[in-house]
Design an enzyme around this catalytic site. Structure first.
Site, PDB file in Angstrom:
ATOM      1  N   SER A   1      27.034  59.795  -2.068  1.00  0.00           N
ATOM      2  CA  SER A   1      27.261  58.400  -1.714  1.00  0.00           C
ATOM      3  C   SER A   1      25.978  57.782  -1.179  1.00  0.00           C
ATOM      4  O   SER A   1      25.073  58.484  -0.735  1.00  0.00           O
ATOM      5  CB  SER A   1      28.361  58.296  -0.651  1.00  0.00           C
ATOM      6  OG  SER A   1      29.604  58.729  -1.152  1.00  0.00           O
TER       7      SER A   1
ATOM      8  N   CYS B   1      33.643  56.594  25.484  1.00  0.00           N
ATOM      9  CA  CYS B   1      33.083  57.589  26.402  1.00  0.00           C
ATOM     10  C   CYS B   1      32.273  58.629  25.640  1.00  0.00           C
ATOM     11  O   CYS B   1      32.570  59.835  25.679  1.00  0.00           O
ATOM     12  CB  CYS B   1      34.204  58.245  27.207  1.00  0.00           C
ATOM     13  SG  CYS B   1      35.061  57.107  28.296  1.00  0.00           S
TER      14      CYS B   1
ATOM     15  N   TYR C   1      26.640  59.716  10.542  1.00  0.00           N
ATOM     16  CA  TYR C   1      25.553  59.884   9.585  1.00  0.00           C
ATOM     17  C   TYR C   1      24.197  59.430  10.115  1.00  0.00           C
ATOM     18  O   TYR C   1      23.200  59.533   9.398  1.00  0.00           O
ATOM     19  CB  TYR C   1      25.824  59.077   8.306  1.00  0.00           C
ATOM     20  CG  TYR C   1      27.135  59.344   7.630  1.00  0.00           C
ATOM     21  CD1 TYR C   1      27.572  60.630   7.364  1.00  0.00           C
ATOM     22  CD2 TYR C   1      27.947  58.291   7.229  1.00  0.00           C
ATOM     23  CE1 TYR C   1      28.774  60.862   6.731  1.00  0.00           C
ATOM     24  CE2 TYR C   1      29.156  58.509   6.591  1.00  0.00           C
ATOM     25  CZ  TYR C   1      29.564  59.799   6.349  1.00  0.00           C
ATOM     26  OH  TYR C   1      30.763  60.030   5.715  1.00  0.00           O
TER      27      TYR C   1
ATOM     28  N   GLY D   1      29.146  56.209  -5.876  1.00  0.00           N
ATOM     29  CA  GLY D   1      28.074  56.520  -4.947  1.00  0.00           C
ATOM     30  C   GLY D   1      26.916  55.552  -4.958  1.00  0.00           C
ATOM     31  O   GLY D   1      25.896  55.793  -4.317  1.00  0.00           O
TER      32      GLY D   1
ATOM     33  N   ARG E   1      30.066  55.357  11.266  1.00  0.00           N
ATOM     34  CA  ARG E   1      28.986  55.800  10.388  1.00  0.00           C
ATOM     35  C   ARG E   1      27.682  56.071  11.142  1.00  0.00           C
ATOM     36  O   ARG E   1      26.947  56.992  10.818  1.00  0.00           O
ATOM     37  CB  ARG E   1      28.749  54.798   9.264  1.00  0.00           C
ATOM     38  CG  ARG E   1      29.901  54.701   8.266  1.00  0.00           C
ATOM     39  CD  ARG E   1      29.524  53.866   7.055  1.00  0.00           C
ATOM     40  NE  ARG E   1      28.529  54.539   6.239  1.00  0.00           N
ATOM     41  CZ  ARG E   1      27.249  54.187   6.185  1.00  0.00           C
ATOM     42  NH1 ARG E   1      26.802  53.185   6.910  1.00  0.00           N
ATOM     43  NH2 ARG E   1      26.408  54.849   5.411  1.00  0.00           N
TER      44      ARG E   1
ATOM     45  N   GLU F   1      33.146  55.067 -10.780  1.00  0.00           N
ATOM     46  CA  GLU F   1      34.040  54.792  -9.646  1.00  0.00           C
ATOM     47  C   GLU F   1      33.292  54.195  -8.453  1.00  0.00           C
ATOM     48  O   GLU F   1      33.238  54.783  -7.375  1.00  0.00           O
ATOM     49  CB  GLU F   1      34.734  56.089  -9.211  1.00  0.00           C
ATOM     50  CG  GLU F   1      35.591  56.713 -10.291  1.00  0.00           C
ATOM     51  CD  GLU F   1      35.937  58.169 -10.004  1.00  0.00           C
ATOM     52  OE1 GLU F   1      36.752  58.736 -10.757  1.00  0.00           O
ATOM     53  OE2 GLU F   1      35.377  58.739  -9.042  1.00  0.00           O
ATOM     54  N   PRO F   2      32.699  53.016  -8.592  1.00  0.00           N
ATOM     55  CA  PRO F   2      32.020  52.403  -7.450  1.00  0.00           C
ATOM     56  C   PRO F   2      33.022  51.882  -6.424  1.00  0.00           C
ATOM     57  O   PRO F   2      34.084  51.384  -6.777  1.00  0.00           O
ATOM     58  CB  PRO F   2      31.232  51.258  -8.080  1.00  0.00           C
ATOM     59  CG  PRO F   2      32.049  50.879  -9.281  1.00  0.00           C
ATOM     60  CD  PRO F   2      32.620  52.174  -9.799  1.00  0.00           C
ATOM     61  N   GLY F   3      32.696  52.011  -5.161  1.00  0.00           N
ATOM     62  CA  GLY F   3      33.523  51.453  -4.086  1.00  0.00           C
ATOM     63  C   GLY F   3      32.658  50.679  -3.122  1.00  0.00           C
ATOM     64  O   GLY F   3      32.763  49.476  -2.964  1.00  0.00           O
ATOM     65  N   ARG F   4      31.744  51.417  -2.462  1.00  0.00           N
ATOM     66  CA  ARG F   4      30.844  50.800  -1.486  1.00  0.00           C
ATOM     67  C   ARG F   4      30.085  49.612  -2.088  1.00  0.00           C
ATOM     68  O   ARG F   4      29.931  48.572  -1.443  1.00  0.00           O
ATOM     69  CB  ARG F   4      29.837  51.849  -0.988  1.00  0.00           C
ATOM     70  CG  ARG F   4      28.874  51.349   0.066  1.00  0.00           C
ATOM     71  CD  ARG F   4      27.667  52.293   0.201  1.00  0.00           C
ATOM     72  NE  ARG F   4      28.061  53.677   0.239  1.00  0.00           N
ATOM     73  CZ  ARG F   4      28.278  54.364   1.351  1.00  0.00           C
ATOM     74  NH1 ARG F   4      28.121  53.778   2.520  1.00  0.00           N
ATOM     75  NH2 ARG F   4      28.641  55.634   1.300  1.00  0.00           N
TER      76      ARG F   4
END
Length: 470
Positions: A233, A390, A363, A269, A359, A311-314
Site C-alpha cells: 500500500s 494516554c 506507520y 496500493g 496511521r 483494486e484501488p481504494g486509498r
C-alpha cells in the site's frame, strides 16, 4: 520574524496558510476571512453543526477520482484489446453512500469481511459486483459470500479450496475463485504495508500455485478465474507492479496447459500525496504502465493478454477527505537540536488523536495541518499536533508549520484523511468515534453519525439498562 527552527525538516513550506492542491481535495479553498472551505462548505459551520473531530468528505472530488480511475484503467486495457474491471477497495472507507457512488461510477466493490459484505449488500450491491478477500475467512463468511453469489472469492490458502468448494456445493452453485499469490516483490513502502514479502500472512508461495490450482480445477463447484497479487500500500511507483506481473504471468503461462485462465488481478496500493513534495504517479500513467507491463510479459511468454482487474481504494477516497479538530492546550517543550544546541517544539493538542487516525502511530505516517477557522499574520512556528490519549505516541501530525498565535478554540484541518481513518477508528480511552460528513453541491449531509457516550455504555453488560430491573 521567528528564526528557523533546527528541528524542522527542509520539506516544510514557508507559508503555513497555503493549501497545496496535490494534498487537499480539489474543491478546497481559503476564503477572504481566512476560513477553509471544503467542497463549498465553511469549516467553521461544519464544526458548529456536527462537532469535532469531524471527518469531512468532498463528495464531488471522490466521485471524480472514482470515475477517473475507472476510465484510465478501462481505456488502457481497451487499447491493448482486453477488458478490465476496477474494484473499489472497501477496506479504505466503506459506507452505504460510498457503495452507491462507486457502483454509479461503474466500479465493483472489494470486501474482506462478513461485515463489509453485509454493508455492501444492504446498500444495494449485487453479488456479481463484489469481490471477497481475507486471509482467514470463517466458514460463516464463506457461506455468506457464496449465498450472495459474489463475482469472485479470493482464495488465500490451500485450506480454503475445500472450504469454499463445500460451501458452494451445499448452495448448489459454482463459485468463481481467484488465488492470491505471494509474488515476493518487495514494494517500497512501510514494512507493515508491504504485503507480498515472503515472511507474512497473505497469499500462497509461487511454488505452491500449480498444486492448488489443480485442486481448484478438480472441484466441480469451483471455477478458476486467475491469479491475484497485492504487493503493498501507499506505493508511488509502478516498477513493483511490473515485476509482479512478470512473475505472475510466468505462472499464468504454465497454468494454461491445464485449462483456461481468463484474468489477472494486480490488486491496488496506489499511493497519494500526504505532504507537499510527494509526487505519486498520475493515474493515467499508472494504468498505462500496468497494462504495458502485462502486455510485454504476455508477449515475452507467447500467451494471450488476459483480462485485468485492479483494486484501488486509498487513491480514490484518500485525497477527498479532511479531518477537522478543535485546538486545546498548547505547550512549548525545549529539546536538544541536531547540532547539539537546544530548540523548542510546540505541542498543539487537539480533541481527537490516535483513535481517529492511527496511521501516524502505527506507520510513522506524515501529514499536513493548517489553521482552518481564521486568517493570521503571525509568523510561522514549528508544531507537533498531538491527540488527547494516554500515549506518548499519540501523534496526529509529526511536524508542520502553523501561525505562532494558534491557540485554544482554534479549528485546524488535516487533509488526505479519507482512507484508513474512519475504517481504523477505535474507542481507545472510551472516546467516541467521529461523524463522517459529505459536502458538495447539495450542502452537507451525514454519512456516518457521531458515536455517543450512550452508545459506549449500551455495550457494557455490567451496566443496568434504563427501564430494566436492577
Amino acid at each position: 520574524m521567528l528564526q528557523p527552527n533546527p528541528l524542522a525538516s527542509a520539506r516544510l513550506t514557508t507559508d503555513p496558510l497555503d493549501l497545496d492542491p496535490a494534498v487537499w481535495p480539489s474543491g478546497t479553498v481559503r476564503a477572504a476571512d481566512g476560513a477553509i472551505r471544503i467542497g463549498g462548505a465553511d469549516a467553521r459551520a461544519l464544526a458548529a453543526e456536527f462537532g469535532t473531530p469531524l471527518h469531512v468528505v468532498d463528495e464531488t472530488a471522490l466521485k471524480v477520482r472514482a470515475e477517473k480511475a475507472r476510465a484510465a484503467v478501462e481505456g488502457a486495457a481497451a487499447a491493448a484489446g482486453v477488458h478490465a474491471h476496477v474494484y473499489y477497495a472497501g477496506k479504505a472507507f466503506l459506507t452505504a453512500h460510498v457503495v452507491r457512488w462507486m457502483l454509479d461510477a461503474g466500479l465493483r466493490i472489494d470486501v474482506c469481511t462478513g461485515g463489509e459484505l453485509a454493508l455492501a449488500l444492504a446498500a444495494g450491491a449485487t453479488g456479481p459486483s463484489l469481490g471477497f478477500h481475507g486471509n482467514n475467512k470463517s466458514e460463516a463468511e464463506i457461506a455468506a459470500a457464496v449465498d450472495a453469489a459474489v463475482g469472485a472469492l479470493v482464495l488465500d490458502s490451500a485450506q480454503e479450496v475445500a472450504l469454499v468448494a463445500s460451501a458452494a456445493a451445499r448452495a448448489g452453485r459454482v463459485q468463481r475463485v481467484r488465488l492470491r499469490v505471494n509474488s515476493g516483490v518487495h514494494a517500497s513502502t512501510h514494512e507493515y504495508l508491504a504485503t507480498a514479502r515472503e515472511d507474512q500472512k497473505f497469499g500462497v508461495a509461487l511454488q505452491d500455485v500449480p498444486a492448488i490450482v489443480a485442486a481448484v480445477r478438480a472441484e466441480p463447484s469451483l471455477e478458476f478465474l486467475g491469479l491475484h497479487s497485492h504487493i503493498g500500500s501507499q506505493i508511488v511507483g509502478t516498477a513493483g507492479f511490473a515485476e509482479a506481473a512478470h512473475r505472475l504471468l510466468a505462472l499464468h503461462r504454465d497454468l494454461l496447459a491445464g485449462g483456461t485462465v481468463p484474468e489477472l488481478n494486480l490488486g491496488g496500493g496506489w499511493g497519494i500525496a500526504y505532504t507537499s513534495g510527494q509526487t505519486p504517479a498520475d493515474v493515467e500513467a499508472v494504468a498505462a504502465d500496468l497494462v504495458g507491463a502485462v502486455v510485454a510479459a504476455a508477449t515475452e511468454y507467447g500467451i494471450p493478454v488476459p483480462d485485468l482487474a485492479v483494486e484501488p481504494g486509498r487513491w480514490i477516497v484518500g485525497p477527498a477527505g479532511v479531518t477537522l479538530y478543535t485546538v486545546g492546550t498548547v505547550k512549548d517543550v525545549e529539546v536538544q537540536a541536531p547540532d547539539g544546541g537546544s530548540a523548542v517544539r510546540r505541542y498543539v493538542s487537539v480533541d481527537g488523536g490516535m483513535s481517529d487516525n492511527i496511521r501516524a502511530a502505527l506507520y510513522g505516517a506524515d501529514y499536513t495541518v493548517r489553521l482552518a477557522s481564521r486568517a493570521s499574520e503571525a509568523p510561522q512556528e514549528l508544531v507537533r499536533v498531538v491527540g488527547k490519549h494516554c500515549e506518548s505516541g499519540d501523534i496526529v501530525v509529526r511536524e508542520d508549520l502553523l501561525p505562532a498565535d494558534v491557540g485554544f478554540g482554534d479549528l485546524v484541518a488535516v487533509p488526505a484523511t479519507g482512507a484508513y481513518h474512519h475504517s481504523l477508528a477505535s474507542n481507545y480511552n472510551l472516546l467516541t468515534r467521529p461523524a463522517v460528513v459529505a459536502v458538495g453541491a447539495e450542502g452537507a449531509h451525514v454519512l456516518v453519525r457521531r458515536e455517543t457516550i450512550d452508545d459506549l455504555l449500551a455495550r457494557d453488560a455490567g451496566l443496568t439498562r434504563v427501564g430494566s430491573a436492577a
